[in-house]
Scaffold this motif. Structure first.
Motif, PDB file in Angstrom:
ATOM      1  N   ALA A 124       0.827  -1.203   0.000  1.00  0.00           N
ATOM      2  CA  ALA A 124       0.000   0.000   0.000  1.00  0.00           C
ATOM      3  C   ALA A 124       0.864   1.256   0.000  1.00  0.00           C
ATOM      4  O   ALA A 124       0.496   2.285  -0.551  1.00  0.00           O
ATOM      5  CB  ALA A 124      -0.913   0.005   1.238  1.00  0.00           C
ATOM      6  N   VAL A 125       2.034   1.185   0.627  1.00  0.00           N
ATOM      7  CA  VAL A 125       2.976   2.300   0.669  1.00  0.00           C
ATOM      8  C   VAL A 125       4.312   1.785   0.165  1.00  0.00           C
ATOM      9  O   VAL A 125       4.752   0.708   0.560  1.00  0.00           O
ATOM     10  CB  VAL A 125       3.136   2.847   2.110  1.00  0.00           C
ATOM     11  CG1 VAL A 125       4.166   3.965   2.139  1.00  0.00           C
ATOM     12  CG2 VAL A 125       1.800   3.335   2.642  1.00  0.00           C
ATOM     13  N   HIS A 126       4.940   2.529  -0.736  1.00  0.00           N
ATOM     14  CA  HIS A 126       6.219   2.078  -1.278  1.00  0.00           C
ATOM     15  C   HIS A 126       7.309   2.178  -0.218  1.00  0.00           C
ATOM     16  O   HIS A 126       7.499   3.217   0.400  1.00  0.00           O
ATOM     17  CB  HIS A 126       6.617   2.924  -2.479  1.00  0.00           C
ATOM     18  CG  HIS A 126       7.948   2.525  -3.048  1.00  0.00           C
ATOM     19  ND1 HIS A 126       8.122   1.342  -3.737  1.00  0.00           N
ATOM     20  CD2 HIS A 126       9.159   3.123  -2.992  1.00  0.00           C
ATOM     21  CE1 HIS A 126       9.386   1.235  -4.095  1.00  0.00           C
ATOM     22  NE2 HIS A 126      10.032   2.310  -3.649  1.00  0.00           N
ATOM     23  N   VAL A 127       8.007   1.079  -0.002  1.00  0.00           N
ATOM     24  CA  VAL A 127       9.150   1.059   0.900  1.00  0.00           C
ATOM     25  C   VAL A 127      10.301   0.416   0.146  1.00  0.00           C
ATOM     26  O   VAL A 127      10.095  -0.321  -0.821  1.00  0.00           O
ATOM     27  CB  VAL A 127       8.859   0.267   2.201  1.00  0.00           C
ATOM     28  CG1 VAL A 127       7.718   0.884   2.969  1.00  0.00           C
ATOM     29  CG2 VAL A 127       8.555  -1.192   1.897  1.00  0.00           C
ATOM     30  N   PRO A 128      11.543   0.657   0.569  1.00  0.00           N
ATOM     31  CA  PRO A 128      12.692   0.068  -0.126  1.00  0.00           C
ATOM     32  C   PRO A 128      12.600  -1.450  -0.189  1.00  0.00           C
ATOM     33  O   PRO A 128      12.060  -2.099   0.715  1.00  0.00           O
ATOM     34  CB  PRO A 128      13.876   0.519   0.726  1.00  0.00           C
ATOM     35  CG  PRO A 128      13.411   1.772   1.394  1.00  0.00           C
ATOM     36  CD  PRO A 128      11.949   1.549   1.659  1.00  0.00           C
ATOM     37  N   ARG A 129      13.177  -2.013  -1.250  1.00  0.00           N
ATOM     38  CA  ARG A 129      13.115  -3.465  -1.446  1.00  0.00           C
ATOM     39  C   ARG A 129      13.740  -4.198  -0.262  1.00  0.00           C
ATOM     40  O   ARG A 129      13.275  -5.256   0.147  1.00  0.00           O
ATOM     41  CB  ARG A 129      13.839  -3.828  -2.740  1.00  0.00           C
ATOM     42  CG  ARG A 129      13.782  -5.315  -3.061  1.00  0.00           C
ATOM     43  CD  ARG A 129      14.417  -5.611  -4.381  1.00  0.00           C
ATOM     44  NE  ARG A 129      14.378  -7.030  -4.688  1.00  0.00           N
ATOM     45  CZ  ARG A 129      14.873  -7.565  -5.792  1.00  0.00           C
ATOM     46  NH1 ARG A 129      15.441  -6.791  -6.690  1.00  0.00           N
ATOM     47  NH2 ARG A 129      14.807  -8.864  -6.005  1.00  0.00           N
ATOM     48  N   ARG A 130      14.809  -3.628   0.301  1.00  0.00           N
ATOM     49  CA  ARG A 130      15.484  -4.255   1.445  1.00  0.00           C
ATOM     50  C   ARG A 130      14.509  -4.475   2.588  1.00  0.00           C
ATOM     51  O   ARG A 130      14.505  -5.539   3.242  1.00  0.00           O
ATOM     52  CB  ARG A 130      16.650  -3.358   1.905  1.00  0.00           C
ATOM     53  CG  ARG A 130      17.301  -3.778   3.216  1.00  0.00           C
ATOM     54  CD  ARG A 130      18.396  -2.801   3.591  1.00  0.00           C
ATOM     55  NE  ARG A 130      17.887  -1.468   3.827  1.00  0.00           N
ATOM     56  CZ  ARG A 130      17.396  -1.059   4.990  1.00  0.00           C
ATOM     57  NH1 ARG A 130      17.321  -1.904   6.023  1.00  0.00           N
ATOM     58  NH2 ARG A 130      16.975   0.177   5.142  1.00  0.00           N
ATOM     59  N   LEU A 131      13.644  -3.489   2.842  1.00  0.00           N
ATOM     60  CA  LEU A 131      12.690  -3.598   3.943  1.00  0.00           C
ATOM     61  C   LEU A 131      11.531  -4.525   3.580  1.00  0.00           C
ATOM     62  O   LEU A 131      10.966  -5.180   4.451  1.00  0.00           O
ATOM     63  CB  LEU A 131      12.168  -2.205   4.318  1.00  0.00           C
ATOM     64  CG  LEU A 131      13.221  -1.261   4.905  1.00  0.00           C
ATOM     65  CD1 LEU A 131      12.607   0.105   5.195  1.00  0.00           C
ATOM     66  CD2 LEU A 131      13.824  -1.839   6.178  1.00  0.00           C
ATOM     67  N   GLN A 132      11.181  -4.582   2.291  1.00  0.00           N
ATOM     68  CA  GLN A 132      10.137  -5.524   1.877  1.00  0.00           C
ATOM     69  C   GLN A 132      10.595  -6.955   2.133  1.00  0.00           C
ATOM     70  O   GLN A 132       9.836  -7.796   2.611  1.00  0.00           O
ATOM     71  CB  GLN A 132       9.832  -5.337   0.391  1.00  0.00           C
ATOM     72  CG  GLN A 132       9.188  -3.992   0.071  1.00  0.00           C
ATOM     73  CD  GLN A 132       8.847  -3.869  -1.398  1.00  0.00           C
ATOM     74  OE1 GLN A 132       8.735  -4.853  -2.105  1.00  0.00           O
ATOM     75  NE2 GLN A 132       8.690  -2.644  -1.878  1.00  0.00           N
ATOM     76  N   GLU A 133      11.873  -7.240   1.808  1.00  0.00           N
ATOM     77  CA  GLU A 133      12.412  -8.580   2.023  1.00  0.00           C
ATOM     78  C   GLU A 133      12.571  -8.855   3.518  1.00  0.00           C
ATOM     79  O   GLU A 133      12.381  -9.985   3.975  1.00  0.00           O
ATOM     80  CB  GLU A 133      13.744  -8.717   1.301  1.00  0.00           C
ATOM     81  CG  GLU A 133      13.600  -8.648  -0.221  1.00  0.00           C
ATOM     82  CD  GLU A 133      14.938  -8.591  -0.936  1.00  0.00           C
ATOM     83  OE1 GLU A 133      15.958  -8.351  -0.248  1.00  0.00           O
ATOM     84  OE2 GLU A 133      14.962  -8.789  -2.165  1.00  0.00           O
ATOM     85  N   LEU A 134      12.915  -7.807   4.291  1.00  0.00           N
ATOM     86  CA  LEU A 134      13.067  -7.968   5.732  1.00  0.00           C
ATOM     87  C   LEU A 134      11.738  -8.337   6.375  1.00  0.00           C
ATOM     88  O   LEU A 134      11.695  -9.118   7.334  1.00  0.00           O
ATOM     89  CB  LEU A 134      13.621  -6.681   6.350  1.00  0.00           C
ATOM     90  CG  LEU A 134      13.826  -6.674   7.871  1.00  0.00           C
ATOM     91  CD1 LEU A 134      14.732  -7.829   8.302  1.00  0.00           C
ATOM     92  CD2 LEU A 134      14.407  -5.343   8.326  1.00  0.00           C
ATOM     93  N   ARG A 135      10.641  -7.797   5.844  1.00  0.00           N
ATOM     94  CA  ARG A 135       9.318  -8.132   6.378  1.00  0.00           C
ATOM     95  C   ARG A 135       9.076  -9.629   6.307  1.00  0.00           C
ATOM     96  O   ARG A 135       8.558 -10.234   7.250  1.00  0.00           O
ATOM     97  CB  ARG A 135       8.243  -7.386   5.583  1.00  0.00           C
ATOM     98  CG  ARG A 135       6.826  -7.854   5.894  1.00  0.00           C
ATOM     99  CD  ARG A 135       5.809  -7.204   4.967  1.00  0.00           C
ATOM    100  NE  ARG A 135       4.511  -7.830   5.128  1.00  0.00           N
ATOM    101  CZ  ARG A 135       4.108  -8.902   4.465  1.00  0.00           C
ATOM    102  NH1 ARG A 135       4.913  -9.479   3.593  1.00  0.00           N
ATOM    103  NH2 ARG A 135       2.908  -9.410   4.669  1.00  0.00           N
TER     104      ARG A 135
END
Length: 277
Positions: A124-135
């Motif tokens: 829903a909100v763009h976040v850096p790919r690094r944080l998407q993978e961290l999730r």
């Protein structure tokens, strides 16, 4: 499969390529992949060989799509479509001389396109790919530790399990809030009693006029770092120390007119940079 008419020399004509059994598809794919590079792009023979390869290997796309069926968002038909794009890329880039099975080569392309699709469309909100993978790592780590420890892990336990600092874990947990958006008109309330409370809109404050200034200053920082040492000195003296143009000229041993021209040039450069940003 009905290999009866040889429209391309040494290759069978396949009526329903999508219905070819996976075992047969592996054998036939090698024949078609071997022939594809020798055909002229845009010809009927080229289109037949390439399209047949795509249809014969759609089972790979459907197989890979099953991994994403529990993502909870997005139409699986869309996932299959983007996976097919990965399959086409694999067909166009495959080289038989590498002595690698086509299935092993194609799967990373297919799943890569699917992952990119979810990364670009489901947050829903763009976040850096690094944080998407961290999730994802945090979710797996919490599940694993909950099973092992018998309770939900603490921040310290989760950080130790993943080899991260507590700050990195907090950053990842905060970023995870951007995965799903909620309406500001959603009422709050007590989940146990079922009583509704004020909406998020009711609890929001007024706009802070200083926010716009903060955004401007935040955008201005990188532009100031791009100035040379002399230009930064002039900006500092004029707006930091609030010196007059004459005082700045005296400090730099140049005329007030030169300082005026330099300031105009520097400010024009910064203004252009801010507009571009």
């Amino acid at each position: 499969m009905t290999p009866t008419v040889n429209v391309v020399e040494a290759l069978p004509w396949i009526e329903d390529a999508d219905k070819v059994a996976p075992k047969d598809a592996r054998v036939l794919s090698r024949l078609f992949l071997d022939r594809l590079p020798s055909l002229e792009e845009g010809t009927g023979e080229y289109q037949y060989v390439r399209n047949t390869l795509i249809e014969m290997n759609l089972s790979l796309v459907r197989f890979a799509a099953r991994r994403f069926r529990n993502r909870g968002s997005g139409d699986m038909e869309d996932v299959v479509q983007v996976g097919t794009i990965g399959l086409i890329k694999a067909i166009d880039r495959f080289d038989l001389t590498r002595e690698v099975e086509f299935t092993s080569f194609a799967i990373p392309y297919i799943t890569g396109e699917m992952k990119r699709f979810f990364r670009d469309t489901t947050w829903a909100v763009h976040v850096p790919r690094r944080l998407q993978e961290l999730r994802v790592d945090l979710a797996k780590g919490k599940e694993s530790l909950t099973t092992t420890l018998g309770h939900s892990p603490t921040l310290k336990e989760l950080a130790a399990h993943l080899g991260l600092t507590e700050g990195e874990v907090v950053e990842g947990l905060m970023a995870a809030n951007g995965y799903v958006a909620g309406s500001i008109d959603t009422p709050g309330g007590d989940t146990e009693t079922g009583e509704s409370g004020p909406t998020y809109t009711d609890t929001m404050g007024l706009d802070d006029p200083a926010l716009e200034l903060f955004e401007d200053l935040n955008a201005l920082g990188p532009l100031l770092r791009q100035l040379d040492e002399r230009e930064r000195a002039i900006i500092e003296m004029r707006f930091g120390q609030e010196l007059t143009q004459a005082e700045i000229g005296s400090a730099l041993n140049v005329s007030q007119m030169q300082i005026s021209r330099l300031l105009n040039r520097i400010l024009a450069k910064l203004r252009t940079g801010l507009l571009d940003a």
